[in-house]
Design an enzyme around this catalytic site. Structure first.
Site, PDB file in Angstrom:
ATOM      1  N   HIS A 104       1.208   3.822   2.056  1.00 39.72           N
ATOM      2  CA  HIS A 104       1.742   4.517   3.225  1.00 39.72           C
ATOM      3  C   HIS A 104       3.276   4.471   3.113  1.00 39.72           C
ATOM      4  O   HIS A 104       3.848   3.443   2.754  1.00 39.72           O
ATOM      5  CB  HIS A 104       1.266   3.859   4.528  1.00 39.72           C
ATOM      6  N   ASP A 153       5.796   4.178   4.989  1.00 39.95           N
ATOM      7  CA  ASP A 153       6.654   3.184   5.651  1.00 39.95           C
ATOM      8  C   ASP A 153       6.711   1.861   4.885  1.00 39.95           C
ATOM      9  O   ASP A 153       7.406   0.933   5.292  1.00 39.95           O
ATOM     10  CB  ASP A 153       6.223   2.952   7.121  1.00 39.95           C
ATOM     11  N   HIS A 154       6.024   1.778   3.742  1.00 36.52           N
ATOM     12  CA  HIS A 154       6.041   0.544   2.938  1.00 36.52           C
ATOM     13  C   HIS A 154       6.625   0.724   1.544  1.00 36.52           C
ATOM     14  O   HIS A 154       6.813  -0.246   0.832  1.00 36.52           O
ATOM     15  CB  HIS A 154       4.620  -0.038   2.847  1.00 36.52           C
ATOM     16  N   HIS A 167      -7.525  -1.695   5.657  1.00 35.00           N
ATOM     17  CA  HIS A 167      -6.640  -0.680   6.220  1.00 35.00           C
ATOM     18  C   HIS A 167      -7.281   0.665   5.881  1.00 35.00           C
ATOM     19  O   HIS A 167      -8.315   0.712   5.221  1.00 35.00           O
ATOM     20  CB  HIS A 167      -5.249  -0.863   5.584  1.00 35.00           C
ATOM     21  N   ASP A 186      -0.586  -4.234   6.410  1.00 32.33           N
ATOM     22  CA  ASP A 186      -1.202  -3.497   7.525  1.00 32.33           C
ATOM     23  C   ASP A 186      -2.695  -3.776   7.493  1.00 32.33           C
ATOM     24  O   ASP A 186      -3.354  -3.585   6.467  1.00 32.33           O
ATOM     25  CB  ASP A 186      -0.986  -1.988   7.359  1.00 32.33           C
ATOM     26  N   HIS A 198       0.842  -1.212   0.000  1.00 31.97           N
ATOM     27  CA  HIS A 198       0.000   0.000   0.000  1.00 31.97           C
ATOM     28  C   HIS A 198       0.866   1.245   0.000  1.00 31.97           C
ATOM     29  O   HIS A 198       2.088   1.171   0.102  1.00 31.97           O
ATOM     30  CB  HIS A 198      -1.008  -0.034   1.150  1.00 31.97           C
ATOM     31  N   HIS A 220       5.930  -4.956  12.411  1.00 34.65           N
ATOM     32  CA  HIS A 220       5.302  -3.647  12.180  1.00 34.65           C
ATOM     33  C   HIS A 220       5.004  -2.988  13.530  1.00 34.65           C
ATOM     34  O   HIS A 220       3.930  -2.442  13.775  1.00 34.65           O
ATOM     35  CB  HIS A 220       4.011  -3.793  11.348  1.00 34.65           C
TER      36      HIS A 220
HETATM   37 ZN   LIG Z   1       2.691   0.579   7.894  1.00 26.76          ZN
HETATM   38 ZN   LIG Z   2      -0.316   1.493   6.530  1.00 24.74          ZN
END
Ligand SMILES: [Zn+2]
Ligand SMILES: [Zn+2]
Length: 302
Positions: A64, A66-67, A140, A210, A62, A268
């Site tokens: 976001h 952090d990915h 999510h 997530d 996805h 995570h």
């Molecule tokens: Zn994340």
């Molecule tokens: Zn996320």
């Protein structure tokens, strides 16, 4: 047989306490797949001796940061290292626009084919000689996908000396590997068990990405050998986890238990936690074979 997962990043949101945002590398007999690519992934690859050149497929769950914020750097470096072989990139449809805009802005042309596959339904999205990969939609705050990696293996293995002594033609090998019998030219039936033996069962790994606690995932991840399920929070933060579309230790373990998986990896972790020991203790209280996903550690899918 070598089917393993190496953790490059196990944190959520921002880097904290020496932990990096999410990234994992799955390896199966020489094939290498990157799952998510948070900031710092390249440095983690260098640190843990993961070869960039061997990666053939990248899966982004996805959008976001952090990915995927490490992805542009990785793709550019592969270009600077004169990569020629293609990369298959799987992710939400918008991902390719972001990449193209960045390439355009810097007048960069990648020297290798970057083949983009937008995610859409729960379906098989990639297939190689050794593995099939399926996408699983998870819940999510934004569009988000989990992935299931299944080893491809014929149920039966040919016994070379028997094949030779019965002079079995090549054309029937596949039937035998699938469990069929062999009929000789003069009409004799040679039973399958005479010519083959059972392979070890094919293995599988599922990555939850997530997700909020969602019992329907236990059905989708049913029976996999190893499940990675996010545990952003400890159990006392259940309300906050729900509000932010994340899960707790207890919830991840509950999914593992209901799915009947062999092993649960949790990761995570929220950036507010320094000590991770309570994560393992809480998950194990519901599902005994739970383990922390630790950076630099390789977990065998068995
Ligand atoms: Zn994340
Ligand atoms: Zn996320």
């Amino acid at each position: 047989m070598s089917f393993s997962l190496t953790i490059l990043g196990n944190n959520s949101a921002v880097p904290a306490f020496g932990r990096n945002p999410t990234a994992q590398v799955l390896q199966l007999q020489g094939e290498q797949f990157l799952i998510d690519c948070g900031e710092g992934t390249q440095l983690q690859m260098a640190k843990f001796k993961v070869k960039k050149s061997k990666i053939s497929h990248i899966f982004i769950s996805h959008m976001h940061g952090d990915h995927y914020l490490g992805l542009m750097g990785l793709l550019t470096s592969m270009g600077l290292l004169s990569r020629k072989s293609e990369i298959h990139l799987h992710g939400p449809a918008l991902l390719i626009d972001i990449i193209n805009l960045q390439l355009e802005a810097s007048h960069t042309e990648l020297p290798y084919p970057l083949i983009f596959h937008p995610l859409g339904d729960d379906r098989v999205i990639a297939e190689t000689e050794k593995i099939t990969v399926s996408s699983v939609r998870v819940k999510h705050g934004i569009e988000c996908w989990g992935f299931i990696f299944r080893e491809k293996k014929n149920p039966r293995r040919l016994l070379a000396d028997k094949i030779r002594s019965y002079q079995v033609p090549h054309a029937v090998f596949e039937t035998l590997q699938q469990g069929g019998d062999y009929m000789t030219e003069d009409g004799r039936i040679i039973p399958n068990t005479e010519l083959t033996e059972a392979h070890e069962p094919a293995k599988s790994y599922a990555y939850s990405a997530d997700t909020i606690f969602d019992l329907s995932l236990a059905e989708k991840f049913k029976g996999v050998d190893m499940l990675y399920h996010e545990t952003t929070y400890l159990k006392d933060q259940e309300t906050k986890a729900g509000e932010r579309f994340h899960s707790t230790t207890i919830q991840a373990a509950e999914i593992a238990k209901r799915a009947g998986v062999k092993k649960l990896l949790i990761g995570h972790f929220s950036s507010k936690y320094d000590d991770l020991r309570t994560f393992a203790i809480e998950a194990k209280s519901i599902f005994e074979n739970s383990e922390l996903a630790l950076e630099g550690t390789t977990y065998w899918v068995s």
